[in-house]
Design a protein around this motif. Structure first.
Motif, mmCIF file in Angstrom:
data_model
loop_
_atom_site.group_PDB
_atom_site.id
_atom_site.type_symbol
_atom_site.label_atom_id
_atom_site.label_comp_id
_atom_site.label_asym_id
_atom_site.label_seq_id
_atom_site.Cartn_x
_atom_site.Cartn_y
_atom_site.Cartn_z
ATOM 1 N N LEU A 276 56.720 -90.974 56.867
ATOM 2 C CA LEU A 276 58.047 -91.479 56.492
ATOM 3 C C LEU A 276 58.974 -91.543 57.702
ATOM 4 O O LEU A 276 59.764 -92.489 57.833
ATOM 5 C CB LEU A 276 58.649 -90.592 55.407
ATOM 6 C CG LEU A 276 57.975 -90.667 54.032
ATOM 7 C CD1 LEU A 276 58.612 -89.683 53.075
ATOM 8 C CD2 LEU A 276 58.071 -92.086 53.469
ATOM 9 N N GLN A 277 58.887 -90.525 58.571
ATOM 10 C CA GLN A 277 59.722 -90.550 59.769
ATOM 11 C C GLN A 277 59.329 -91.712 60.676
ATOM 12 O O GLN A 277 60.187 -92.406 61.238
ATOM 13 C CB GLN A 277 59.596 -89.220 60.520
ATOM 14 C CG GLN A 277 60.459 -89.126 61.763
ATOM 15 C CD GLN A 277 61.931 -89.315 61.462
ATOM 16 O OE1 GLN A 277 62.442 -88.760 60.493
ATOM 17 N NE2 GLN A 277 62.616 -90.118 62.271
ATOM 18 N N ARG B 157 57.970 -94.485 59.698
ATOM 19 C CA ARG B 157 58.410 -95.707 59.023
ATOM 20 C C ARG B 157 59.902 -95.929 59.212
ATOM 21 O O ARG B 157 60.341 -97.061 59.455
ATOM 22 C CB ARG B 157 58.071 -95.630 57.531
ATOM 23 C CG ARG B 157 58.230 -96.950 56.807
ATOM 24 C CD ARG B 157 57.994 -96.799 55.318
ATOM 25 N NE ARG B 157 57.820 -98.080 54.668
ATOM 26 C CZ ARG B 157 58.809 -98.918 54.362
ATOM 27 N NH1 ARG B 157 60.061 -98.591 54.663
ATOM 28 N NH2 ARG B 157 58.555 -100.075 53.778
ATOM 29 N N ARG B 158 60.678 -94.849 59.087
ATOM 30 C CA ARG B 158 62.127 -95.005 59.293
ATOM 31 C C ARG B 158 62.443 -95.443 60.707
ATOM 32 O O ARG B 158 63.302 -96.297 60.924
ATOM 33 C CB ARG B 158 62.826 -93.687 58.962
ATOM 34 C CG ARG B 158 62.967 -93.424 57.475
ATOM 35 C CD ARG B 158 63.921 -92.269 57.214
ATOM 36 N NE ARG B 158 63.358 -91.013 57.647
ATOM 37 C CZ ARG B 158 62.655 -90.201 56.867
ATOM 38 N NH1 ARG B 158 62.429 -90.538 55.605
ATOM 39 N NH2 ARG B 158 62.175 -89.057 57.319
ATOM 40 N N SER B 159 61.751 -94.863 61.683
ATOM 41 C CA SER B 159 61.985 -95.253 63.078
ATOM 42 C C SER B 159 61.608 -96.717 63.294
ATOM 43 O O SER B 159 62.334 -97.467 63.967
ATOM 44 C CB SER B 159 61.185 -94.354 64.020
ATOM 45 O OG SER B 159 61.564 -93.002 63.870
ATOM 46 N N ALA C 92 61.533 -99.030 60.999
ATOM 47 C CA ALA C 92 62.500 -99.869 60.284
ATOM 48 C C ALA C 92 63.788 -100.011 61.084
ATOM 49 O O ALA C 92 64.380 -101.102 61.135
ATOM 50 C CB ALA C 92 62.789 -99.276 58.905
ATOM 51 N N ASP C 93 64.232 -98.928 61.704
ATOM 52 C CA ASP C 93 65.434 -99.007 62.549
ATOM 53 C C ASP C 93 65.196 -99.944 63.728
ATOM 54 O O ASP C 93 66.072 -100.755 64.083
ATOM 55 C CB ASP C 93 65.802 -97.615 63.060
ATOM 56 C CG ASP C 93 66.271 -96.697 61.932
ATOM 57 O OD1 ASP C 93 66.655 -97.221 60.867
ATOM 58 O OD2 ASP C 93 66.241 -95.465 62.126
ATOM 59 N N TYR D 174 53.134 -100.226 57.013
ATOM 60 C CA TYR D 174 53.746 -98.932 56.709
ATOM 61 C C TYR D 174 53.778 -98.605 55.214
ATOM 62 O O TYR D 174 54.122 -97.490 54.845
ATOM 63 C CB TYR D 174 55.168 -98.878 57.276
ATOM 64 C CG TYR D 174 55.191 -98.887 58.776
ATOM 65 C CD1 TYR D 174 54.888 -97.740 59.497
ATOM 66 C CD2 TYR D 174 55.486 -100.054 59.488
ATOM 67 C CE1 TYR D 174 54.902 -97.748 60.890
ATOM 68 C CE2 TYR D 174 55.506 -100.067 60.868
ATOM 69 C CZ TYR D 174 55.208 -98.915 61.563
ATOM 70 O OH TYR D 174 55.214 -98.924 62.927
ATOM 71 N N PRO E 182 57.934 -97.492 50.828
ATOM 72 C CA PRO E 182 58.984 -96.697 51.493
ATOM 73 C C PRO E 182 59.035 -95.261 51.017
ATOM 74 O O PRO E 182 59.607 -94.403 51.686
ATOM 75 C CB PRO E 182 60.273 -97.455 51.139
ATOM 76 C CG PRO E 182 59.934 -98.289 49.961
ATOM 77 C CD PRO E 182 58.493 -98.644 50.116
ATOM 78 N N ARG E 183 58.463 -94.945 49.869
ATOM 79 C CA ARG E 183 58.419 -93.565 49.396
ATOM 80 C C ARG E 183 57.257 -92.787 50.009
ATOM 81 O O ARG E 183 57.119 -91.587 49.773
ATOM 82 C CB ARG E 183 58.292 -93.538 47.872
ATOM 83 C CG ARG E 183 59.486 -94.109 47.132
ATOM 84 C CD ARG E 183 59.195 -94.237 45.654
ATOM 85 N NE ARG E 183 58.095 -95.180 45.418
ATOM 86 C CZ ARG E 183 57.666 -95.524 44.210
ATOM 87 N NH1 ARG E 183 58.227 -94.998 43.144
ATOM 88 N NH2 ARG E 183 56.672 -96.396 44.069
#
Length: 916
Positions: free
Chosen positions: A630-631, A633-635, A637-638, A706, A709-710
């Motif tokens: 998840l981390q 994926r968040r990176s 996505a940013d 990825y 999102p969950r």
């Protein structure tokens, strides 16, 4: 039963209706049957919203009454709420407070916390909401006072209710949340010990159990082996040890119950029994009523005689008068409280009952009253109420309020019913116009009771006649319900998922009657046969996956009619009553579950295994991997958003720069500048279009790379590990899988030639003996339900379903691969299922491959022995007839099978030298 009191500013209506909470994905209507026991949620919420305070100030009390019992009958729930109301409002009249209570009866009996993997078992509980406003004074109200100062009285009420109704007391029941016998200790350590100190606590618990330590001094000596040890709060009830390792910066507090003196001094077998208390959980029911202790009777007596009055009249910020009260004698205290009570009602009852036009205007209650009137819930009560023989005030008769706030009298005088005789018409107040004046009439059309559309001046609101709809709009007629506001239209005409049109006690009674009628009607239909013949164990196993039912809590017996009965405590329920009375499902949903389960039974589908919790160690690894994913994926996505923003800004900046250059070029004529800017703008549009297409492609690729999102689900994580060859993950995937309605599709719809099954029929053991057959000629694919399909030359040849192995093609090499896999899983004793010709061929293949197996069918064993004899004779003949070897070379070997290394993981013996 445990009472927990807290205060909140807002959000209670949304929580009760939706019930969303971190760690679980289900909403309120999926989790619980909401049973309204007292009050009206809309009225309660309107009062809460009318309280004008800061955002950090509590506007209502939120009380939760939690039960240990798995089932609490409706009569007990009602009685518990009445007991609590009588206690909380011992110093109040019924018209001074608003009180709402609803019970949540679990439809989902347990669920797995998505963060910890822990089993969360759900029991009945009651939510009580009390707005902190006195309805006759408009002032702040604290019926329980400062809770920490009055905890003795609240505990006395708690224990009184538990004793009266035979409920379990939290003082006698310590919660133990362990769920798996085989992993009892590891689950306790994995779920209960925090990461920062897990290693130390795990080692201490392991050592205490291994050494069978049963004296607290020996336990302290054990701790001393791990570092400096001290007892905090020594000699008190809340003492606990602290251990500081030599290499640690600070000590670790061992506050868990397993490190307490009471637990340590238990016999080791009793320790294990307590730790595994939830492995074989018992169905908890209420017991016999008990007598209150003298301490409880004394505390309750003090509360009703003086303490409740002190909380209301003295503990309200008026600290100056309390020292004088405290110094007074008992009789003087009673006189002080009586004087304050008399003065309070003399002041506020007069203001409350005067008509609105006759009282002085002022802030506060007028605005609150208008808010309540907007939801159609303004009540006015008669004065001079006299308590009945039980000491309770009778419920006042509501009267309709006109637009000027006056009570409307009917033709028979004060308090008469309006025409039509419908008592509900008196309940709802009329809504005034924007300035508090009646709305203008349109052709004399009357307004609707409670929510007037138009109004005839100087007349009270009445129901809108049916024929008036044709006069409201010239283009089309509308129904009377259609001219209501949306909020009231949904309340009046639409049944909510709860089965009620409103969250009120009256609507709850209507819903209960309707459900009883629907259930009774279902008893005379197709469900009579289903009730008698449906396998209750199948139903329980199915419900373990869909509704968190724990089958080990229930015992299946037979009724007099021969149908299955499920024992729930003292109740013996048939399959339909189990769904409606134990799982609290509405009949519509219960009937669908019965049909689906019955259809699976008739179709001959196997009973699914009951749902099991994941292994603690695997779950920890999964959550760690999920957090990293998840981390990442968040990176990513940013970074994707930054890239998109940067490219858009670059196109915009490029256009702006070109436009500024063109506008600043004085050598160009105005028409030429306009044309140049237009060309630049068209180029910008073209670039933005291309960028949108590129971004769309990138986002699609991002989703593929990825995923959700969950993050991964636990089953997806296990499937991925099993695909990489992890047999432990494969076993866990099969152990925790949900029942699959269909097996993976068979290639080319071909009939399965043969199925290999454990001859001992030990299916449960087979599920835990998971292997992956490693062979260079074979590849495998792990399905989401744990089945493994082996492929050769892009063709499915064997499928491992856990409890059996299926050969998918009439092919000697496929049969040999299936036999080797089955032998590895089940041992040498096998059962062959399938057409006779294929079974005979499988026996011959077993002999050719040199497999030492034994079939349950003796005829197949004879075929296998005959084939072995033929091969031995053939080898002997070959040796005799073989030409002597020459220096030029030796004879060529026979051609190998198409899958030469299928048994590479386990060396196959020769035909004449079988192995055991």
């Amino acid at each position: 039963m445990l009472i927990r009191v807290s205060g909140r500013h807002e959000g209670v209506k949304q929580y009760l209706e939706e019930g969303q909470k971190r760690g679980r994905e289900l909403g309120r209507d999926e989790l619980d049957e909401r049973v309204v026991l007292a009050g009206d949620l809309d009225v309660t919420d309107a009062i809460i919203q009318s309280i004008d305070t800061g955002p950090e100030v509590d506007r209502y009390l939120s009380i939760t009454l939690s039960f240990k019992e798995d089932q609490v009958d409706r009569e007990t729930l009602d009685a518990v709420v009445r007991d609590f109301e009588k206690f909380a409002f011992a110093a109040y009249r019924p018209d001074e407070y608003n009180f709402y209570a609803e019970a949540h009866l679990p439809r989902v009996k347990s669920y797995q916390d998505s963060k910890t993997g822990q089993l969360v078992e759900r029991k009945p509980h009651i939510h009580i909401v009390i707005p902190k406003m006195n309805l006759i004074s408009g002032q702040h109200m604290e019926p329980l006072g400062y809770v920490k100062s009055n905890i003795r009285f609240i505990d006395a009420l708690q224990e009184h209710i538990n004793a009266k109704h035979g409920l379990a007391s939290p003082k006698d029941n310590r919660r133990v949340e362990l769920t798996d016998a085989s992993e009892m200790i590891s689950r306790y350590k994995g779920d209960m010990f925090r990461d920062a100190s897990r290693d130390l606590k795990e080692s201490v618990l392991d050592a205490m159990l291994d050494r069978r330590i049963e004296r607290y001094d020996d336990f302290i000596a054990l701790l001393a082996e791990r570092g400096e040890t001290r007892l905090r709060n020594a000699g008190r009830d809340n003492e606990y040890p602290n251990v500081k390792s030599p290499d640690a910066a600070k000590g670790v507090n061992l506050k868990e119950h397993v490190f307490s003196r009471a637990f340590v001094e238990l016999p080791t077998d009793e320790k294990l029994l307590q730790l595994s208390a939830d492995v074989q959980p018992a169905y908890e029911i209420a017991g016999k009523s008990r007598e209150d202790t003298p301490e409880i009777r004394s505390a309750l007596g003090q509360w009703h005689e003086t303490r409740a009055l002190e909380v209301k009249y003295l503990n309200n910020g008026n600290t100056g008068s309390y020292p004088a009260y405290e110094a007074a004698s008992r009789a003087e205290r009673a006189e002080i409280l009586a004087q304050r009570q008399s003065a309070f009602y003399a002041r506020h009852l007069k203001d409350h009952h005067e008509p609105r036009s006759e009282r002085p205007a002022g802030p506060g209650f007028d605005a609150d009253e208008q808010r309540l009137r907007r939801v159609g819930r303004v009540y006015e009560f008669k004065r001079g109420l006299v308590p009945d023989v039980d000491g309770r005030f009778p419920r006042p008769e509501p009267r309709l309020l006109g637009t000027d706030g006056r009570s409307v009298a009917g033709p028979a005088g004060r308090g008469a019913r309006p025409h039509g005789g419908v008592a509900d018409r008196w309940e709802y107040g009329a809504r005034p116009g924007p300035q508090g004046t009646p709305a203008a009439a349109v052709d004399g059309v009357r307004g609707m009771s409670g929510i007037p559309v138009v109004r005839v001046p100087q007349r009270r609101p009445v129901l809108l006649p049916d024929h008036a709809r044709d006069q409201l709009e010239h283009e089309r007629p509308v129904s009377p319900d259609g001219v209501r506001r949306h909020r009231d239209r949904s309340r009046a005409g639409r049944v909510r998922p709860t089965g009620r049109v409103a969250d009120s006690a009256l609507s709850q009674l209507t819903r209960d009657v309707r459900e009883r009628q629907a259930s009774a009607a279902g008893g005379q239909s197709e469900f009579t046969g289903i009730r008698q013949h449906l396998d209750a164990r199948r139903l329980l196993a199915q419900l373990s996956h869909t509704h968190g039912v724990r089958p080990e809590k229930y015992t299946v017996t037979k009724g007099r009619d021969g149908g299955d009965r499920i024992r729930c405590g003292k109740r013996q329920l048939n399959v339909s009553d189990f769904l409606t009375k134990e799982l609290n499902l509405p009949w519509g949903e219960a009937s669908r579950i019965l049909r689906d389960t019955w259809r699976q039974q008739v179709d001959g589908k196997p009973t699914p295994p009951a749902k099991e919790l994941p292994r603690a160690a695997l779950w920890r690894e999964f959550t760690a991997a999920r957090d990293i994913q998840l981390q990442t994926r968040r990176s990513a996505a940013d970074a994707q958003r930054d890239s998109e923003r940067g490219r858009r800004e670059q196109i915009r900046d490029t256009f702006n720069a070109r436009r500024d250059v063109v506008r600043a070029d004085t050598t160009l004529r105005p028409s030429a500048r306009r044309a140049a800017v237009s060309l630049a703008r068209m180029e910008r549009v073209s670039q933005e279009t291309a960028l949108r297409e590129a971004i769309s492609t990138e986002r699609d690729a991002f989703k593929v790379k990825y995923g959700d999102p969950r993050g991964q689900s636990f089953s997806e994580y296990l499937q991925e590990r099993a695909q990489a060859g992890d047999e432990l993950a494969l076993a866990e995937l099969r152990r925790t899988r949900a029942p699959s309605p269909e097996a993976p599709a068979k290639e080319d719809n071909q009939i399965l030639p043969v199925t290999l099954i454990d001859a001992h029929g030990n299916a449960s053991a087979a599920r835990y003996n998971e292997i992956l057959l490693h062979a260079p000629a074979l590849s495998w694919k792990v399905h989401d339900n744990g089945d493994v399909t082996y492929r050769h030359d892009d063709r499915d040849v064997v499928r491992d379903l856990g409890t059996d192995v299926r050969v998918l093609h009439v092919d000697r090499d496929a049969i040999e691969a299936g036999l080797r896999l089955a032998q590895s899983k089940f041992g040498n004793a096998l059962e062959l299922a399938g057409p006779e010709a294929f079974r005979v061929e499988a026996a011959r293949v077993a002999a050719d491959a040199g497999l030492y197996v034994e079939f349950t069918d003796d005829s197949l064993n004879r075929v296998m022995q005959e084939r072995r004899a033929e091969r031995i004779a053939q080898r002997a003949h070959d040796v005799v007839s073989r030409p002597p070897a020459t220096e030029a070379g030796r004879s060529a070997p026979t051609a190998p099978h198409a899958i030469p290394d299928v048994g590479a993981a386990r060396t196959a013996p020769s035909a004449d030298e079988p192995t055991r």
